[in-house]
Design a protein around this motif. Sequence first.
Motif, short mmCIF file in Angstrom:
data_model
loop_
_atom_site.label_atom_id
_atom_site.label_comp_id
_atom_site.label_asym_id
_atom_site.label_seq_id
_atom_site.Cartn_x
_atom_site.Cartn_y
_atom_site.Cartn_z
N SER A 6 0.86 -1.18 0.00
CA SER A 6 0.00 0.00 0.00
C SER A 6 0.89 1.22 0.00
N VAL A 7 1.02 1.85 -1.17
CA VAL A 7 1.89 3.01 -1.28
C VAL A 7 1.16 4.25 -0.75
N GLY A 8 -0.16 4.17 -0.70
CA GLY A 8 -0.96 5.25 -0.14
C GLY A 8 -0.63 6.58 -0.78
N GLY A 9 -0.38 7.58 0.05
CA GLY A 9 -0.12 8.93 -0.46
C GLY A 9 1.35 9.22 -0.63
N ARG A 10 2.18 8.19 -0.83
CA ARG A 10 3.62 8.43 -0.88
C ARG A 10 4.18 8.67 -2.27
N SER A 11 3.36 8.62 -3.31
CA SER A 11 3.90 8.95 -4.62
C SER A 11 2.83 9.55 -5.53
N ASP A 12 3.21 9.79 -6.78
CA ASP A 12 2.43 10.67 -7.66
C ASP A 12 1.13 10.10 -8.19
N HIS A 13 0.85 8.82 -7.94
CA HIS A 13 -0.44 8.28 -8.36
C HIS A 13 -1.57 8.87 -7.50
N ALA A 14 -1.20 9.43 -6.34
CA ALA A 14 -2.22 9.87 -5.37
C ALA A 14 -3.20 10.89 -5.96
N ALA A 15 -2.66 11.87 -6.71
CA ALA A 15 -3.54 12.91 -7.27
C ALA A 15 -4.51 12.30 -8.29
N PHE A 16 -4.02 11.30 -9.03
CA PHE A 16 -4.87 10.64 -10.01
C PHE A 16 -5.98 9.86 -9.30
N ALA A 17 -5.61 9.16 -8.24
CA ALA A 17 -6.59 8.38 -7.48
C ALA A 17 -7.68 9.30 -6.92
N ARG A 18 -7.26 10.46 -6.41
CA ARG A 18 -8.24 11.41 -5.86
C ARG A 18 -9.20 11.89 -6.94
N ALA A 19 -8.73 11.90 -8.21
CA ALA A 19 -9.58 12.31 -9.33
C ALA A 19 -10.43 11.15 -9.85
N GLY A 20 -10.35 10.00 -9.17
CA GLY A 20 -11.18 8.86 -9.56
C GLY A 20 -10.59 8.02 -10.67
N ILE A 21 -9.31 8.23 -10.98
CA ILE A 21 -8.63 7.49 -12.06
C ILE A 21 -7.99 6.23 -11.49
N ALA A 22 -8.17 5.11 -12.18
CA ALA A 22 -7.58 3.84 -11.75
C ALA A 22 -6.06 3.98 -11.71
N THR A 23 -5.43 3.44 -10.66
CA THR A 23 -3.98 3.56 -10.52
C THR A 23 -3.33 2.21 -10.25
N GLY A 24 -2.03 2.16 -10.58
CA GLY A 24 -1.22 0.98 -10.28
C GLY A 24 0.24 1.39 -10.35
#
Length: 322
Positions: A235-253
Amino acid sequence: MKLRLVLGSVTATAALVVSGIAGTATAAAPAAPPTIPTANIQAHLTELGKIAAANGGNRAHGRPGYKASVDYVKGKLDAAGFRTTVHTFTQSGATGYNLIADWPGGDENNTIMFGGHLDGVTAGAGINDNGTGSSGLLEVALTVAKQQLKTTKHLRFGWWGAEELGLIGSTRWVASLSAAQKAQIKAYLNFDMIGSPNPGYFVYSSAGQPTGSAALTTLLENYFRGAGVQTEQTSVGGRSDHAAFARAGIATGGTFTGAEGRKTAAQAQKWGGTANQAYDPCYHRSCDGVNNVNATALSRNTNAIAHAVWTLTAPAALRSAA
Ligand code: DPN
Ligand code: ZN
């Protein structure tokens, strides 16, 4: 004379048969993800190391080594035929830069995006964090260009600024998009620290992430399984740049080879390396230089990026997945 005619006709027939088979194979087989040459990835790391050395020893936000890093990556992408844009923002009194690279073609209403941060901390050259992700993404992009990959979905790459100051660049870029532009992005895959010297093989967990993230986790896990490498979810959580995408509802990996955390005895058994030692003992330190990289981990993770790019965006792979 007669013999020569016969031979000629046999040759012509054979050529037709061969071209027919080749044509059929090209149309039906999935576009195979390529193996990315390790030497090319290493060459980018060497350049980033030189950029740090020539600019006060780092590639941090607001320092000349960061802008030089952007110029290096952008120069390679422009020469290869990418459509690049530099998105600027202000942070801590300095101009920050995100580099966005679009591969022409594909349906922009179905955009698949790959990225990682290009900045480092001020303490050192930032080679594992995150020269590795930056270089792996760059070499995959250059391979896309070399092969003139035809995609059905639109392929976009991003190199983020000021991650080390709190995920600033990626957050500002996502915030700059309209609702319609955000809706075009169907997935974002992040690569931050993919060559740790005492590596773990971690795939981002989809727990708590937007719908569609689990499929990205599975896709990356499948690559490693095929390569005979065991993985763990993290669980990388809020430790890298996918976080902003996840907050926008975009699937991340994404994938990760570990930072300050310590490798357990069980992990050292399955992955090799040293138990009870940090995955990256030079994390955020001056010793994060060109020797602070496990080439095997970097190579495997870069091939995982290529696998995801080809599988998610190339037409034949989409047909076979449907
Ligand atoms: N993003 C790195 C940092 O904040 O220093 C480290 C990191 C990367 C942590 C990926 C977790 C996952
Ligand atoms: Zn980082």
